[in-house]
Design a protein around this motif. Structure first.
Motif, PDB file in Angstrom:
ATOM      1  N   ASN A 170       0.828  -1.202   0.000  1.00  0.00           N
ATOM      2  CA  ASN A 170       0.000   0.000   0.000  1.00  0.00           C
ATOM      3  C   ASN A 170       0.869   1.261   0.000  1.00  0.00           C
ATOM      4  OD1 ASN A 170      -2.320  -1.543   0.040  1.00  0.00           O
ATOM      5  ND2 ASN A 170      -2.433  -1.573   2.283  1.00  0.00           N
ATOM      6  N   ASP A 171       0.541   2.196  -0.869  1.00  0.00           N
ATOM      7  CA  ASP A 171       1.317   3.436  -1.024  1.00  0.00           C
ATOM      8  C   ASP A 171       2.793   3.114  -1.210  1.00  0.00           C
ATOM      9  OD1 ASP A 171       1.663   6.163  -1.263  1.00  0.00           O
ATOM     10  OD2 ASP A 171       1.901   6.496   0.893  1.00  0.00           O
ATOM     11  N   ARG A 172       3.082   2.135  -2.046  1.00  0.00           N
ATOM     12  CA  ARG A 172       4.444   1.673  -2.304  1.00  0.00           C
ATOM     13  C   ARG A 172       5.239   2.741  -3.061  1.00  0.00           C
ATOM     14  NH1 ARG A 172       6.581  -3.789  -3.656  1.00  0.00           N
ATOM     15  NH2 ARG A 172       8.335  -3.513  -5.082  1.00  0.00           N
ATOM     16  N   PRO A 173       6.453   3.073  -2.655  1.00  0.00           N
ATOM     17  CA  PRO A 173       7.202   2.605  -1.487  1.00  0.00           C
ATOM     18  C   PRO A 173       7.104   3.553  -0.303  1.00  0.00           C
ATOM     19  CG  PRO A 173       8.679   3.837  -2.882  1.00  0.00           C
ATOM     20  CD  PRO A 173       7.303   3.919  -3.530  1.00  0.00           C
ATOM     21  N   TRP A 174       6.210   4.581  -0.405  1.00  0.00           N
ATOM     22  CA  TRP A 174       6.269   5.694   0.540  1.00  0.00           C
ATOM     23  C   TRP A 174       5.859   5.307   1.956  1.00  0.00           C
ATOM     24  CZ3 TRP A 174       9.363   7.999  -2.194  1.00  0.00           C
ATOM     25  CH2 TRP A 174       9.201   8.130  -3.577  1.00  0.00           C
ATOM     26  N   GLY A 175       4.968   4.330   2.070  1.00  0.00           N
ATOM     27  CA  GLY A 175       4.635   3.875   3.417  1.00  0.00           C
ATOM     28  C   GLY A 175       5.837   3.275   4.120  1.00  0.00           C
ATOM     29  N   LEU A 204      13.036   3.837  -6.005  1.00  0.00           N
ATOM     30  CA  LEU A 204      13.857   4.826  -5.308  1.00  0.00           C
ATOM     31  C   LEU A 204      15.229   4.948  -5.966  1.00  0.00           C
ATOM     32  CD1 LEU A 204      12.929   3.819  -1.654  1.00  0.00           C
ATOM     33  CD2 LEU A 204      12.045   5.752  -2.967  1.00  0.00           C
ATOM     34  N   GLU A 205      15.877   6.080  -5.755  1.00  0.00           N
ATOM     35  CA  GLU A 205      17.182   6.331  -6.358  1.00  0.00           C
ATOM     36  C   GLU A 205      18.295   5.785  -5.471  1.00  0.00           C
ATOM     37  OE1 GLU A 205      17.472   7.493  -9.344  1.00  0.00           O
ATOM     38  OE2 GLU A 205      15.323   7.909  -9.552  1.00  0.00           O
TER      39      GLU A 205
END
Length: 492
Positions: A170-175, A204-205
């Motif tokens: 869920n809300d990958r990857p921000w969660g 992500l970087e």
């Protein structure tokens, strides 16, 4: 596609990270065997032995201390220690931490369990090639990085299966990023960035330096659509991660490809110049602060001219000023040639057809009319020699030659030349007489990974900023007052 980092070796590294993620991170299984090494219980035991039994003192190396900390531990804990180190070693690229050295250290720690590594494919050279330059703190403050990682892993293993599944989907990857950032000291540990990238290399970087991330954000911020720009004056690490994700999407549309990396052209040039400007201002500020109590001032040669085009014309055939007299009348840059046609890059004073060019040792000028010049900062730009095609003036890269004087330079004019600097001896001539200095250094302003790709006699050749720095370092010797004449240049 943030998995792309400009080289094929990353495929093996990221495949190994995926293996770790499925077996160790999402389950408890070993990297090298089928044993359940990565359980919360094992991680907690290792953390206690490692963190709560810290051994002070710098006279013993890390592995000597670790062996003592693990005395009496079970074979499983010693094997887990080897695998934790394996994960820590995945990120640093081979230039700063060689794959053979990594493999030897991992084998050594595993051998403390009385066994050999059963599956050695995950310590092959391509697997341990690395994916980025982690910075000094990552390599020299290993205790802090590993402690943070162990705390993160124990916290992760303490979650329920449902909680972990939610963070991964869920809300990958921000969660998951937000969860990591709530861990103690997350913002202070480069290991945060390595962990996030190795878990989410598609989203992500690989940029783990906070300074680099801020510079990239500043350079590309205009690309972010209105409404998605962070509103805070100092965006959090999570906000910058989100911003870089949006920036990547915009750049992929701009260039029509997903094969983009912030440390390689064409993106690198678009933010590293911001890095150089920021670094130059920071260096100047620190020097001015140090000189102020003595009533002295810093003189910066050519600081008001943003690029070569604003200075004087240059000649791509000679690798110098089009009119050599421009080097004798207020030179705004010191041009150093770097020859790429040999086995390794070689820096030299400007020459053409084997003959030294007039003014190639006149490094700059400054306002010395008030007798307050306590330091001079000379801007160095490279002219890259590529063979028959001549030179590339790669002014996105820059260095400072810093010379400090006490007492101040003798009173001169408002545009006084620094007449003759001999890099082989470090001797400086000022107003027709030898001039001593109390400190000298070569200050780097760009990121080490910055890359130039050029065609050299029909073949593509790559040069990193670090390699160019080493070539210039070998050219320039410094001789501060009361020191040997052949002291090597100090790098900043």
């Amino acid at each position: 596609m943030s998995r792309y980092i400009g080289k094929t070796q990353a495929v093996a590294v990221l495949s190994a990270a995926d293996w770790w993620k499925e077996r160790c991170f999402l389950a408890d299984v070993s990297i090298f065997s089928d044993a359940p090494l990565w359980s919360k219980g094992n991680l907690d035991v290792f953390r206690q032995l490692f963190e709560q039994n810290a051994i002070e003192g710098s006279d013993r190396d890390f592995f000597d201390k670790l062996k003592e900390q693990l005395q009496g531990a079970s074979p499983a804990i010693k094997q887990l220690a080897a695998e934790v180190l394996w994960f820590y070693m995945l990120y640093p690229q081979k230039r700063v931490y060689g794959p053979d050295k990594k493999a030897d250290q991992i084998r050594t720690v595993w051998s403390w369990s009385g066994e050999e590594i059963p599956d050695a494919r995950w310590i092959a050279a391509d697997v341990l090639d690395g994916i980025g330059s982690p910075g000094v703190a990552y390599l020299t403050r290993r205790f802090e990085q590993l402690t943070f990682f162990l705390h993160a892993m124990i916290a992760w293993k303490s979650l329920t299966d449902e909680e972990r599944a939610d963070l991964m989907t869920n809300d990958r990857p921000w969660g998951f990023v937000a969860w990591v950032d709530n861990l103690p000291n997350a913002g202070k540990r480069p290991m945060r960035g390595a962990l996030l990238y190795l878990v989410f290399p598609d989203e992500l970087e690989r940029v783990i330096s906070p300074d680099h991330r801020r510079l990239m954000y500043a350079a590309f911020k205009p690309l972010i659509p209105t409404g998605q720009v962070p509103t805070s004056a100092k965006p959090s690490a999570l906000e910058i991660d989100r911003a870089l994700s949006v920036i990547r999407q915009q750049l992929e549309r701009e260039y029509g490809t997903e094969e983009l990396d912030f440390y390689y052209p064409p993106l690198q040039q678009r933010w590293s110049s911001v890095s150089a400007k920021t670094a130059r201002r920071n260096v100047a500020g620190a020097i001015e602060k140090a000189l102020e109590p003595y009533g002295l001032e810093l003189r910066q040669c050519g600081v008001k001219k943003s690029n070569l085009a604003a200075c004087k014309p240059v000649d791509e055939k000679t690798g110098f000023w089009a009119d050599p007299a421009d080097a004798t009348n207020k030179p705004l840059r010191w041009i150093i040639q770097i020859d790429l046609t040999g086995d390794e890059p070689i820096a030299r004073l400007a020459e053409h057809d084997g003959k030294q060019l007039l003014g190639n040792r006149r490094i700059g000028f400054s306002n010395n009319a008030q007798e307050k010049s306590g330091a001079i900062a000379v801007r160095i730009v490279p002219a890259i020699y590529t063979g028959e095609d001549g030179y590339i003036f790669h002014e996105e890269w820059e260095w400072l030659l810093l010379l400090c004087f006490y007492p101040a330079l003798t009173k001169g004019s408002s545009g006084q030349l620094l007449d003759d600097f001999d890099p082989s001896s470090g001797q400086l001539v000022y107003m027709n007489r030898p001039q001593s200095y109390v400190f000298g250094g070569l200050v780097t302003l760009n990121v080490e990974e910055a890359l130039l790709t050029a065609e050299v006699n029909g073949e593509l050749r790559r040069l990193t900023y670090l390699e160019a720095t080493e070539a210039i370092r070998k050219l320039i010797n410094l001789a501060p007052q009361d020191s040997d004449a052949n002291d090597e240049v100090t790098r900043g």
